[in-house]
Design a protein around this motif. Structure first.
Motif, PDB file in Angstrom:
ATOM      1  N   MET A   1       1.174   5.555  -1.801  1.00 29.62           N
ATOM      2  CA  MET A   1       0.568   5.708  -0.489  1.00 29.62           C
ATOM      3  C   MET A   1      -0.875   6.220  -0.631  1.00 29.62           C
ATOM      4  N   TYR A   2      -1.092   7.241  -1.466  1.00 26.10           N
ATOM      5  CA  TYR A   2      -2.433   7.791  -1.649  1.00 26.10           C
ATOM      6  C   TYR A   2      -3.405   6.718  -2.143  1.00 26.10           C
ATOM      7  N   ASP A   3      -2.975   5.919  -3.108  1.00 22.46           N
ATOM      8  CA  ASP A   3      -3.862   4.904  -3.686  1.00 22.46           C
ATOM      9  C   ASP A   3      -4.309   3.891  -2.639  1.00 22.46           C
ATOM     10  N   ARG A   4      -3.407   3.497  -1.763  1.00 25.69           N
ATOM     11  CA  ARG A   4      -3.732   2.537  -0.707  1.00 25.69           C
ATOM     12  C   ARG A   4      -4.791   3.118   0.235  1.00 25.69           C
ATOM     13  N   ILE A   5      -4.609   4.364   0.639  1.00 28.70           N
ATOM     14  CA  ILE A   5      -5.555   5.007   1.547  1.00 28.70           C
ATOM     15  C   ILE A   5      -6.891   5.243   0.839  1.00 28.70           C
ATOM     16  N   LYS A   6      -6.842   5.701  -0.390  1.00 30.72           N
ATOM     17  CA  LYS A   6      -8.061   5.989  -1.158  1.00 30.72           C
ATOM     18  C   LYS A   6      -8.879   4.713  -1.360  1.00 30.72           C
ATOM     19  N   GLN A   7      -8.218   3.621  -1.682  1.00 32.22           N
ATOM     20  CA  GLN A   7      -8.924   2.348  -1.895  1.00 32.22           C
ATOM     21  C   GLN A   7      -9.660   1.931  -0.617  1.00 32.22           C
ATOM     22  N   SER A   8      -9.002   2.041   0.519  1.00 32.14           N
ATOM     23  CA  SER A   8      -9.630   1.689   1.788  1.00 32.14           C
ATOM     24  C   SER A   8     -10.769   2.656   2.118  1.00 32.14           C
ATOM     25  N   PHE A   9     -10.523   3.942   1.938  1.00 33.10           N
ATOM     26  CA  PHE A   9     -11.525   4.971   2.211  1.00 33.10           C
ATOM     27  C   PHE A   9     -12.796   4.707   1.409  1.00 33.10           C
ATOM     28  N   ASP A  10     -12.632   4.370   0.138  1.00 31.85           N
ATOM     29  CA  ASP A  10     -13.774   4.134  -0.747  1.00 31.85           C
ATOM     30  C   ASP A  10     -14.601   2.903  -0.355  1.00 31.85           C
ATOM     31  N   PRO A  69       3.582  -0.741   7.444  1.00 31.22           N
ATOM     32  CA  PRO A  69       3.951  -1.518   6.258  1.00 31.22           C
ATOM     33  C   PRO A  69       2.746  -1.769   5.351  1.00 31.22           C
ATOM     34  N   GLU A  70       3.017  -2.060   4.101  1.00 31.88           N
ATOM     35  CA  GLU A  70       1.967  -2.297   3.095  1.00 31.88           C
ATOM     36  C   GLU A  70       0.980  -3.384   3.500  1.00 31.88           C
TER      37      GLU A  70
END
Length: 132
Positions: A1-10, A69-70
């Motif tokens: 979950m963190y990786d998905r949010i971090k990728q978008s945030f970046d 969902p993903e």
């Protein structure tokens, strides 16, 4: 979950521009911080309301995304912000929390505090829509 949010945030240019950082991610809750810079002030030397609104909107949006969902994405449908105190602090802390997650719409609350999370500076109520 963190990786998905971090990728978008970046990928968000605005977050880079204002120097915001993704601080915490958990299901239904996201925290974003922003260090003070004179480049982010209004005419009295406080953080500009637009900076507060930007980071708390993103915190709410990412909190909503943690419940989807993903393959989903999220957009803000509407929000309301109440500014309670001048943002005179060396760091803003924005916390977005999901109140009700639905299939299409997710209702969130957001809070902007000073560094120690002792002084509530602003509060947001926001509606997010899932894009699948």
């Amino acid at each position: 979950m963190y990786d998905r949010i971090k990728q978008s945030f970046d990928q968000q240019g605005i977050m880079k521009t204002i120097g915001a950082q993704l601080a915490e991610v958990e299901k239904g809750k996201v925290k974003i911080t922003c260090e003070f810079s004179e480049k982010l002030t209004q005419h009295n030397g406080f953080f500009h309301a637009g900076v507060l609104t930007t980071i708390v909107d993103s915190a709410c949006g990412y909190a909503a995304l943690t419940t989807m969902p993903e393959n989903a994405n999220v957009l803000t449908v509407e929000f309301k912000v109440n500014f309670m105190k001048p943002a005179k602090t060396d760091q803003l802390v924005a916390i977005g929390k999901v109140l009700q997650a639905g299939r299409t719409l997710t209702i969130c609350e957001g809070y902007v505090y000073n560094r120690n999370e002792e002084k509530l500076i602003a509060k947001m109520t926001a509606t997010m829509i899932a894009l699948v």
